[in-house]
Design a protein around this motif. Sequence first.
Motif, PDB file in Angstrom:
ATOM      1  N   GLU A  65       0.839  -1.200   0.000  1.00  0.00           N
ATOM      2  CA  GLU A  65       0.000   0.000   0.000  1.00  0.00           C
ATOM      3  C   GLU A  65       0.874   1.251   0.000  1.00  0.00           C
ATOM      4  N   ASN A  66       0.423   2.253  -0.736  1.00  0.00           N
ATOM      5  CA  ASN A  66       1.089   3.559  -0.787  1.00  0.00           C
ATOM      6  C   ASN A  66       2.577   3.479  -1.141  1.00  0.00           C
ATOM      7  N   PRO A  67       2.913   2.793  -2.231  1.00  0.00           N
ATOM      8  CA  PRO A  67       4.321   2.767  -2.631  1.00  0.00           C
ATOM      9  C   PRO A  67       4.745   4.127  -3.192  1.00  0.00           C
ATOM     10  N   GLY A  68       6.037   4.335  -3.270  1.00  0.00           N
ATOM     11  CA  GLY A  68       6.533   5.523  -3.955  1.00  0.00           C
ATOM     12  C   GLY A  68       6.131   5.468  -5.411  1.00  0.00           C
ATOM     13  N   LYS A  69       5.663   6.582  -5.927  1.00  0.00           N
ATOM     14  CA  LYS A  69       5.162   6.592  -7.293  1.00  0.00           C
ATOM     15  C   LYS A  69       5.511   7.920  -7.953  1.00  0.00           C
ATOM     16  N   GLY A  70       6.035   7.848  -9.157  1.00  0.00           N
ATOM     17  CA  GLY A  70       6.406   9.089  -9.823  1.00  0.00           C
ATOM     18  C   GLY A  70       6.808   8.880 -11.264  1.00  0.00           C
ATOM     19  N   ILE A  71       7.461   9.883 -11.811  1.00  0.00           N
ATOM     20  CA  ILE A  71       7.898   9.863 -13.207  1.00  0.00           C
ATOM     21  C   ILE A  71       9.324  10.394 -13.262  1.00  0.00           C
ATOM     22  N   LEU A  72      10.183   9.708 -13.983  1.00  0.00           N
ATOM     23  CA  LEU A  72      11.551  10.170 -14.195  1.00  0.00           C
ATOM     24  C   LEU A  72      11.686  10.686 -15.619  1.00  0.00           C
ATOM     25  N   PHE A  73      12.246  11.875 -15.754  1.00  0.00           N
ATOM     26  CA  PHE A  73      12.556  12.450 -17.066  1.00  0.00           C
ATOM     27  C   PHE A  73      14.078  12.516 -17.165  1.00  0.00           C
ATOM     28  N   ILE A  74      14.625  11.681 -18.027  1.00  0.00           N
ATOM     29  CA  ILE A  74      16.063  11.433 -18.012  1.00  0.00           C
ATOM     30  C   ILE A  74      16.728  11.932 -19.288  1.00  0.00           C
ATOM     31  N   PRO A  75      17.690  12.838 -19.182  1.00  0.00           N
ATOM     32  CA  PRO A  75      18.440  13.257 -20.374  1.00  0.00           C
ATOM     33  C   PRO A  75      19.253  12.086 -20.908  1.00  0.00           C
ATOM     34  N   SER A  76      19.556  12.116 -22.178  1.00  0.00           N
ATOM     35  CA  SER A  76      20.241  10.973 -22.789  1.00  0.00           C
ATOM     36  C   SER A  76      21.582  10.691 -22.129  1.00  0.00           C
ATOM     37  N   GLY A  77      22.231  11.717 -21.604  1.00  0.00           N
ATOM     38  CA  GLY A  77      23.528  11.523 -20.960  1.00  0.00           C
ATOM     39  C   GLY A  77      23.474  10.699 -19.701  1.00  0.00           C
ATOM     40  N   LEU A  78      22.282  10.555 -19.105  1.00  0.00           N
ATOM     41  CA  LEU A  78      22.102   9.696 -17.939  1.00  0.00           C
ATOM     42  C   LEU A  78      21.347   8.433 -18.319  1.00  0.00           C
ATOM     43  N   ALA A  79      21.260   8.190 -19.639  1.00  0.00           N
ATOM     44  CA  ALA A  79      20.598   6.985 -20.142  1.00  0.00           C
ATOM     45  C   ALA A  79      21.554   6.280 -21.105  1.00  0.00           C
ATOM     46  N   TYR A  80      21.251   6.304 -22.408  1.00  0.00           N
ATOM     47  CA  TYR A  80      22.066   5.559 -23.366  1.00  0.00           C
ATOM     48  C   TYR A  80      22.927   6.450 -24.250  1.00  0.00           C
ATOM     49  N   ARG A  81      23.045   7.719 -23.857  1.00  0.00           N
ATOM     50  CA  ARG A  81      23.977   8.660 -24.462  1.00  0.00           C
ATOM     51  C   ARG A  81      23.906   8.641 -25.989  1.00  0.00           C
ATOM     52  N   ASN A  82      25.070   8.711 -26.602  1.00  0.00           N
ATOM     53  CA  ASN A  82      25.130   8.800 -28.068  1.00  0.00           C
ATOM     54  C   ASN A  82      25.227   7.435 -28.727  1.00  0.00           C
ATOM     55  N   VAL A  83      24.863   6.388 -27.967  1.00  0.00           N
ATOM     56  CA  VAL A  83      24.917   5.024 -28.491  1.00  0.00           C
ATOM     57  C   VAL A  83      23.523   4.492 -28.795  1.00  0.00           C
ATOM     58  N   GLY A  84      22.571   4.732 -27.877  1.00  0.00           N
ATOM     59  CA  GLY A  84      21.235   4.172 -28.026  1.00  0.00           C
ATOM     60  C   GLY A  84      21.193   2.728 -27.570  1.00  0.00           C
ATOM     61  N   SER A  85      19.998   2.153 -27.592  1.00  0.00           N
ATOM     62  CA  SER A  85      19.826   0.754 -27.196  1.00  0.00           C
ATOM     63  C   SER A  85      18.510   0.255 -27.753  1.00  0.00           C
ATOM     64  N   GLY A  86      18.561  -0.741 -28.646  1.00  0.00           N
ATOM     65  CA  GLY A  86      17.338  -1.270 -29.238  1.00  0.00           C
ATOM     66  C   GLY A  86      16.584  -0.175 -29.975  1.00  0.00           C
ATOM     67  N   SER A  87      15.329   0.047 -29.588  1.00  0.00           N
ATOM     68  CA  SER A  87      14.510   1.064 -30.249  1.00  0.00           C
ATOM     69  C   SER A  87      14.816   2.476 -29.751  1.00  0.00           C
ATOM     70  N   ILE A  88      15.653   2.591 -28.739  1.00  0.00           N
ATOM     71  CA  ILE A  88      16.038   3.909 -28.213  1.00  0.00           C
ATOM     72  C   ILE A  88      17.155   4.466 -29.074  1.00  0.00           C
ATOM     73  N   LEU A  89      16.917   5.608 -29.665  1.00  0.00           N
ATOM     74  CA  LEU A  89      17.892   6.208 -30.564  1.00  0.00           C
ATOM     75  C   LEU A  89      18.997   6.906 -29.782  1.00  0.00           C
ATOM     76  N   PRO A  90      20.153   7.102 -30.400  1.00  0.00           N
ATOM     77  CA  PRO A  90      21.210   7.874 -29.739  1.00  0.00           C
ATOM     78  C   PRO A  90      20.712   9.271 -29.365  1.00  0.00           C
ATOM     79  N   ASN A  91      21.156   9.767 -28.220  1.00  0.00           N
ATOM     80  CA  ASN A  91      20.849  11.130 -27.758  1.00  0.00           C
ATOM     81  C   ASN A  91      19.354  11.359 -27.563  1.00  0.00           C
ATOM     82  N   GLU A  92      18.646  10.328 -27.118  1.00  0.00           N
ATOM     83  CA  GLU A  92      17.202  10.449 -26.945  1.00  0.00           C
ATOM     84  C   GLU A  92      16.834  10.470 -25.455  1.00  0.00           C
ATOM     85  N   PRO A  93      16.216  11.554 -24.971  1.00  0.00           N
ATOM     86  CA  PRO A  93      15.739  11.583 -23.583  1.00  0.00           C
ATOM     87  C   PRO A  93      14.622  10.558 -23.385  1.00  0.00           C
ATOM     88  N   LEU A  94      14.468  10.120 -22.134  1.00  0.00           N
ATOM     89  CA  LEU A  94      13.495   9.081 -21.818  1.00  0.00           C
ATOM     90  C   LEU A  94      12.588   9.522 -20.680  1.00  0.00           C
TER      91      LEU A  94
END
Length: 297
Positions: free
Chosen positions: A174-203
Motif C-alpha cells: 500500500e502507498n508505494p513511492g510513485k512518480g515519473i523520471l525524465f532522463i536526459p540521454s547523458g544519464l541513459a544511453y547517451r550517443n549510443v542508443g539501445s534497441g529502439s532507443i535512438l542515440p541522444n534520446e531523452p526518456l
Amino acid sequence: MTKFRYLLVVAFIGLIVACGGDGGSTVDNFDHASQSVIDNDSLVSFFKKHYFDVATDSVKPLIDGETALFDDENLKIQEVTETIDEEDIDFTLYYYVINEGVNDDKGYPSVVDSVFVNYSGQRVVRTDSLSASNFDANNRLWFALSGVIRGWSYGFTHFKGGVNVTGNGPITYENPGKGILFIPSGLAYRNVGSGSILPNEPLMFYIELLDLVPETDIDGDGVPSIYEDIDGDGKPWNDDTDGDFSANMFDSDDDGDLILTRFEDANNDGDPRNDFSDPDNPTLPDYLNRNIRVSNQ
C-alpha cells in the motif's frame, strides 16, 4: 535481513533499462557537454507543452485550464555530474512526485541498493510528443540500482517503498513511492542508443517503488555497497582501492592482499569497517590496508 542484503544482487540486470549500466560511449570525441544542454532544452520545452493528468496518472499534451509540468510544483530537479571520457559533465535530472512512499522504516534507497519496482518507459521523440508505445515495461521486478542507467540510480533515491500488507494472499503493497523520471540521454544511453532507443534520446519512465533492501551488500563482503564509497563523492562505482579495475562494491578483496574482505574482521562483529590493526595507519581499516593480512577465517 542481513542475508538478503547480498542475496538480492543483480540477478535481474538483464532488463533492457539496465543494459549498458552507465551508458558508456563508443564514439570518440563526442561533445557530451553540448548534448547535455540540448537535452535539457528539449525537456524544458516538453514540460511547457505537457501536463500531468491526475485522472489517468499520466502525462498528456497541455490543454486549456491545466498546469504545465514546467509550472507544476511536483516536478523536481536534481543536478548530477558524471565523468565521461575523463571529463566531468553536468546533467539535469527531473523527477515528478505523485506519491513519495510511506515506508519510513526502510527510508530512501541509496544509489546502489536493491529495489522492487513496477515501471514503463517511453521515448521523448519530440518536444511536443512521446513515442506511441512503451519501449519497455515490467512489473514486480527486483534489481540493483548499481546496474542500471544512471538516471535510475539517482532518480529512485527520491522515493520510499510502500507498506507490505500481504497477509495470506499475494504480496501486496500500500502507498508505494510513485512518480515519473525524465532522463536526459547523458544519464541513459547517451550517443549510443539501445534497441529502439535512438542515440541522444531523452526518456520518460513511470515508476513505482514497492520495496527495497537498505544497505544492500552487492559483493557479499560484509560492507554495504553504499559504504564502499571511499572518496565520499556519492558514487561507489568509481572507487577501486587495489586498482584491479573492479570497483570495491563488486570486489570481494578490496585491497588485493589475497584475504577476502569479509575475513578481515579482526573483532569478528560482522563489520570489517571497524578493524584497525596497523599502528602506522590507525585510521585505515584492515580490509583496505594491503599491509595487513590477518584473517579470522
